[in-house]
Motif scaffolding. Structure first.
Motif, PDB file in Angstrom:
ATOM      1  N   SER A  46      42.704  53.561  45.778  1.00  0.00           N
ATOM      2  CA  SER A  46      42.458  53.463  47.216  1.00  0.00           C
ATOM      3  C   SER A  46      42.968  52.101  47.659  1.00  0.00           C
ATOM      4  N   GLN A  48      41.372  49.631  48.448  1.00  0.00           N
ATOM      5  CA  GLN A  48      40.518  48.573  47.922  1.00  0.00           C
ATOM      6  C   GLN A  48      40.256  48.680  46.422  1.00  0.00           C
ATOM      7  N   HIS A  49      40.961  49.585  45.742  1.00  0.00           N
ATOM      8  CA  HIS A  49      40.662  49.844  44.328  1.00  0.00           C
ATOM      9  C   HIS A  49      41.954  50.051  43.535  1.00  0.00           C
ATOM     10  N   ARG A  51      43.398  50.313  39.426  1.00  0.00           N
ATOM     11  CA  ARG A  51      43.000  50.520  38.029  1.00  0.00           C
ATOM     12  C   ARG A  51      44.183  50.219  37.122  1.00  0.00           C
ATOM     13  N   ASP A  93      39.121  48.236  36.239  1.00  0.00           N
ATOM     14  CA  ASP A  93      39.084  48.531  37.664  1.00  0.00           C
ATOM     15  C   ASP A  93      38.889  47.234  38.428  1.00  0.00           C
ATOM     16  N   ARG A  95      38.309  45.870  42.337  1.00  0.00           N
ATOM     17  CA  ARG A  95      37.980  46.239  43.712  1.00  0.00           C
ATOM     18  C   ARG A  95      37.843  44.984  44.556  1.00  0.00           C
TER      19      ARG A  95
END
Length: 118
Positions: A46, A48-49, A51, A93, A95
């Motif tokens: 996303s 804001q994310h 990985r 991850d 964020r």
């Protein structure tokens, strides 16, 4: 220059970072080395994310934990979550809050560019 990003040699260092300016090139070099040595892939889940798929070696896990702990101490808006996805792989991850999406964008671009150089 935006409110959240300092463009120094394509660096992605946000102004909110409390790491002393003199230490920033060393931290960037550490991230570049980590990206080159440990990252096997990356996915933007996303805005804001992000990985990272990492090599699962014990030393990679130790390096990731050390590097992310130190980064969290100076750039507290980052949230890092490291997990073992298989015996030979890790997932990291990353964020950020909406106000720091530009920093995550730059981090993803930096990781991709370092990996493509190899």
């Amino acid at each position: 220059m935006s409110d959240h990003h300092i463009a120094t040699d394509d660096a992605w260092v946000p102004e909110a970072c409390t790491l002393p300016t003199a230490e920033r090139p060393l931290r960037l070099a550490e991230f570049d080395q980590f990206f080159a040595d440990a990252v096997r892939g990356l996915d933007r889940l996303s805005a804001q994310h992000l990985r990272f798929q990492l090599d699962g070696a014990t030393q990679v896990e130790e390096a990731a934990r050390d590097l992310t702990a130190r980064e969290s101490s100076c750039c507290s808006f980052f949230t890092f979550d490291l997990s073992r996805t298989a015996a030979d792989s890790l997932s990291l991850d990353v964020r950020v809050p909406a106000a720091h999406v530009d920093v995550l964008d730059a981090l993803a671009e930096r990781a991709a560019s370092v990996r493509n150089v190899q």
